[in-house]
Enzyme design. Structure first.
Site, mmCIF file in Angstrom:
data_model
loop_
_atom_site.group_PDB
_atom_site.id
_atom_site.type_symbol
_atom_site.label_atom_id
_atom_site.label_comp_id
_atom_site.label_asym_id
_atom_site.label_seq_id
_atom_site.Cartn_x
_atom_site.Cartn_y
_atom_site.Cartn_z
ATOM 1 N N GLU A 1 -28.331 -11.314 13.042
ATOM 2 C CA GLU A 1 -27.007 -10.771 12.697
ATOM 3 C C GLU A 1 -26.056 -11.045 13.853
ATOM 4 O OE1 GLU A 1 -25.298 -9.303 9.914
ATOM 5 O OE2 GLU A 1 -23.750 -9.726 11.406
ATOM 6 N N GLY B 1 -25.599 -3.776 9.029
ATOM 7 C CA GLY B 1 -25.016 -3.191 7.805
ATOM 8 C C GLY B 1 -24.042 -4.096 7.070
ATOM 9 N N LYS C 1 -14.752 4.231 1.369
ATOM 10 C CA LYS C 1 -15.038 5.531 0.756
ATOM 11 C C LYS C 1 -14.680 6.679 1.702
ATOM 12 C CE LYS C 1 -15.611 3.107 -2.021
ATOM 13 N NZ LYS C 1 -15.729 1.658 -2.173
ATOM 14 N N HIS D 1 -25.345 23.222 -18.055
ATOM 15 C CA HIS D 1 -23.971 23.663 -18.277
ATOM 16 C C HIS D 1 -23.534 24.556 -17.129
ATOM 17 C CE1 HIS D 1 -20.395 25.050 -20.343
ATOM 18 N NE2 HIS D 1 -20.731 26.274 -19.983
HETATM 19 P P1 FAD Z 1 -22.623 -8.797 3.589
HETATM 20 O O1 FAD Z 1 -22.584 -7.336 3.475
HETATM 21 O O2 FAD Z 1 -21.328 -9.537 3.593
HETATM 22 O O3 FAD Z 1 -23.411 -9.104 4.944
HETATM 23 C C1 FAD Z 1 -23.579 -10.381 5.425
HETATM 24 C C2 FAD Z 1 -23.847 -10.303 6.902
HETATM 25 O O4 FAD Z 1 -24.288 -11.588 7.337
HETATM 26 C C3 FAD Z 1 -22.632 -9.995 7.745
HETATM 27 O O5 FAD Z 1 -22.885 -8.890 8.565
HETATM 28 C C4 FAD Z 1 -22.386 -11.244 8.582
HETATM 29 O O6 FAD Z 1 -21.937 -10.955 9.892
HETATM 30 C C5 FAD Z 1 -23.785 -11.838 8.632
HETATM 31 N N1 FAD Z 1 -23.810 -13.284 8.840
HETATM 32 C C6 FAD Z 1 -23.188 -14.233 8.110
HETATM 33 N N2 FAD Z 1 -23.488 -15.451 8.569
HETATM 34 C C7 FAD Z 1 -24.335 -15.269 9.605
HETATM 35 C C8 FAD Z 1 -24.984 -16.143 10.499
HETATM 36 N N3 FAD Z 1 -24.860 -17.459 10.399
HETATM 37 N N4 FAD Z 1 -25.753 -15.608 11.465
HETATM 38 C C9 FAD Z 1 -25.902 -14.267 11.586
HETATM 39 N N5 FAD Z 1 -25.312 -13.386 10.769
HETATM 40 C C10 FAD Z 1 -24.534 -13.890 9.794
HETATM 41 N N6 FAD Z 1 -19.693 -3.065 -3.132
HETATM 42 C C11 FAD Z 1 -20.205 -2.022 -3.816
HETATM 43 O O7 FAD Z 1 -21.266 -2.160 -4.432
HETATM 44 N N7 FAD Z 1 -19.581 -0.803 -3.809
HETATM 45 C C12 FAD Z 1 -18.413 -0.592 -3.168
HETATM 46 O O8 FAD Z 1 -17.870 0.513 -3.188
HETATM 47 C C13 FAD Z 1 -17.838 -1.679 -2.444
HETATM 48 N N8 FAD Z 1 -16.688 -1.523 -1.763
HETATM 49 C C14 FAD Z 1 -16.194 -2.559 -1.050
HETATM 50 C C15 FAD Z 1 -15.010 -2.375 -0.347
HETATM 51 C C16 FAD Z 1 -14.480 -3.402 0.394
HETATM 52 C C17 FAD Z 1 -13.207 -3.172 1.160
HETATM 53 C C18 FAD Z 1 -15.165 -4.651 0.461
HETATM 54 C C19 FAD Z 1 -14.629 -5.764 1.297
HETATM 55 C C20 FAD Z 1 -16.341 -4.843 -0.230
HETATM 56 C C21 FAD Z 1 -16.859 -3.811 -0.999
HETATM 57 N N9 FAD Z 1 -18.036 -3.970 -1.734
HETATM 58 C C22 FAD Z 1 -18.533 -2.923 -2.449
HETATM 59 C C23 FAD Z 1 -18.772 -5.250 -1.764
HETATM 60 C C24 FAD Z 1 -19.981 -5.198 -0.820
HETATM 61 O O9 FAD Z 1 -19.534 -4.897 0.480
HETATM 62 C C25 FAD Z 1 -20.714 -6.530 -0.847
HETATM 63 O O10 FAD Z 1 -21.058 -6.847 -2.176
HETATM 64 C C26 FAD Z 1 -21.989 -6.447 -0.021
HETATM 65 O O11 FAD Z 1 -21.710 -6.111 1.315
HETATM 66 C C27 FAD Z 1 -22.737 -7.786 -0.057
HETATM 67 O O12 FAD Z 1 -23.879 -7.692 0.702
HETATM 68 P P2 FAD Z 1 -24.547 -8.968 1.386
HETATM 69 O O13 FAD Z 1 -25.770 -8.455 2.050
HETATM 70 O O14 FAD Z 1 -24.687 -10.056 0.403
HETATM 71 O O15 FAD Z 1 -23.503 -9.491 2.469
#
Ligand code: FAD
Length: 464
Positions: A33, A39, A51, A443
């Protein structure tokens, strides 16, 4: 050089859940990461901080608008924005530290830094190269720009959701480009805090693809709450002036051109997969036209030993979808046969009232020519909702006309994001609407509205 069974790239909900499940199943696991904290988008700049601000701003709204009606006399709430942001930061920290603790507990190594894949089976982090039998890409997504528009994002005046979660002060006027989930949630936050918010949406209604009846009511409620919503409007330019920005847009119905000035413009037009720096070109990884990593039903890419999950592959960009894929892939690697039911991934908008849905919309059923019945129940007739002064909205359950099997559900109302799950469970078990209707519900709860909507698929509800 260290050698692992599994190296996951990215510690978002897809990556960190996958890593913990791999470790639980006895696989030696590490996560790369690049962020300072674990996270991913979700915990750092997505689900959790949004939230926290929705909760805090809802409290402000309650104090300003509803306390007096309940006989609670308080002075007008005084906003301390830096403190509200500090509260949000505290919530983020508690959650990201929680993942760090879980990594330690499960003996998952955190390889700090940005990772790339120089060749199959190898992951480079800084100068170090590590080996792994299985490499999982969970690199997530980044904010999209406005298609076909000139816009420069500086994260101060013209911001993505990341900047919007950390504005130095509450703006007087904000334009939100995009009437999707993120735009409406953050638009609601600032509207409750006193900002004049205008949402500009390209399509003819907000939250495209959602059940139309829900959208109509939701849009009306948001407008009543003070959000100005322009639909069918294409933004062509966002120009940064000294301390403000100017948004140029065209109304699609008559091609008329308009401009709006704002202190802050939030670009919330969706998200795009993030694969920068991973070295996927060199590996010859097959991508979709939309820049996602192409995978098969086992999350395998076309490169042996290389997998991908979460926002970086096709499907709804949701944290719980990423988590489920992470769990399923870990179990597959351990020789189990898990399954993700993509037809039953709930979607929630955490505004007040909340919007939650699962399964088919009425429009999709009509298009598919499926004979269905719709059972509806208004929260106005639900005692608990009335006691909470949240009688707006309704539950709608769609069931097969012949078999009564539940095909979809759409809720606009208090606790919708929690209540949707009893319908998800029912649908997982292939339940009929009558099964829900015959299940005793406590209820007074807002869940009784779910039961009554299920009754409405049969002889009719009791309380309407
Ligand atoms: P991500 O959470 O994007 O994590 C990817 C991680 O990989 C990042 O930390 C990044 O730094 C790391 N990374 C990338 N490339 C590399 C690399 N080459 N080397 C090392 N690390 C790397 N979804 C919901 O279900 N409910 C919600 O209420 C909701 N609210 C949201 C509100 C906002 C404002 C946003 C922007 C998104 C929201 N989402 C919500 C969407 C949700 O955040 C994403 O769907 C989710 O985080 C995707 O998870 P992921 O593990 O695929 O990727």
């Amino acid at each position: 050089m260290a050698s692992y069974d599994v190296i996951v790239i990215g510690a978002g909900p897809g990556g960190y859940v996958c890593a913990i499940r791999c470790a639980q199943l006895g696989l030696k696991t590490a996560v790369v990461e690049g962020r300072e904290t674990l996270g991913g988008t979700c915990l750092n700049v997505g689900c959790i901080p949004s939230k926290a601000l929705l909760h805090a701003s809802h409290m402000v709204h309650e104090a300003e608008h509803n306390f007096a009606q309940m006989g609670i006399g308080v002075a007008r709430p005084k906003l301390d924005w830096p403190k509200m942001l500090a509260y949000k930061t505290g919530v983020i920290e508690a959650n990201t530290k929680g993942v760090e603790f879980l990594f330690k507990k499960n003996k998952v190594d955190w390889l700090k830094g940005w990772g790339s894949i120089p060749e199959p089976g190898k992951v480079q982090v800084g100068e170090e190269i590590h080996e792994a039998k299985h490499i999982i890409i969970a690199s997530g997504s980044a904010s999209a720009s406005i298609p076909g528009a000139e816009v420069e994002i500086d994260e101060k005046i013209v911001v993505t959701s990341t900047g919007a979660l950390d504005l130095p002060k509450i703006p007087k006027k904000m334009v939100v480009v995009g009437g999707g989930v993120i735009g409406l949630e953050l638009g609601s936050v600032y509207s409750r805090l006193g900002t004049e918010v205008t949402v500009i949406e390209f399509m003819d209604a907000i939250i495209p693809g959602s059940d139309k009846e829900i959208v109509r009511s939701f849009q009306r409620i948001l407008k009543k709450q003070g959000l100005d919503i322009l639909t069918g409007a294409a933004v062509s330019r966002v120009e940064t002036l000294k301390t403000r920005a100017r948004v140029a847009y065209k109304l699609r119905k008559d091609d008329s051109e308009h401009e709006l000035d704002a202190d802050v413009v939030l670009v919330a037009t969706g998200r795009v997969p993030f694969t920068e720096g991973l070295g996927l070109d060199g590996l010859g990884v097959t991508m979709t036209e939309r820049g996602q990593i192409e995978v098969d039903a086992g999350y395998r890419t076309n490169v042996p030993g290389l997998y991908a999950i979460g926002d970086v592959i096709p499907g709804p960009m949701l944290a719980h979808k990423a988590e489920d894929e992470g769990t399923a892939l870990a179990e597959m690697l351990a020789g189990q046969k898990p399954h993700v039911d993509y037809a039953l991934i709930p979607g929630v908008i955490y505004t007040t009232p909340e919007v939650a849905s699962v399964g088919a919309t009425e429009e999709a059923l009509k298009e598919a020519g499926r004979a269905y019945k719709a059972g509806k129940f208004n929260f106005m007739a639900n005692g608990r909702a009335k006691a909470m002064m949240q009688g707006e909205g309704f539950v709608k359950i769609l069931a097969d006309k012949e078999t009564d099997r539940i095909l979809g559900a759409h809720i606009l109302g208090p606790n919708a994001g929690e209540m949707i799950h009893e319908i998800c469970v029912a649908m997982e078990f292939g339940a009929a609407a009558e099964d829900l209707a015959r299940t005793c519900h406590a209820h007074p709860t807002t869940s009784e509205a779910v039961r009554e909507a299920a009754m409405a698929c049969g002889d009719g509800p009791i309380h309407a």
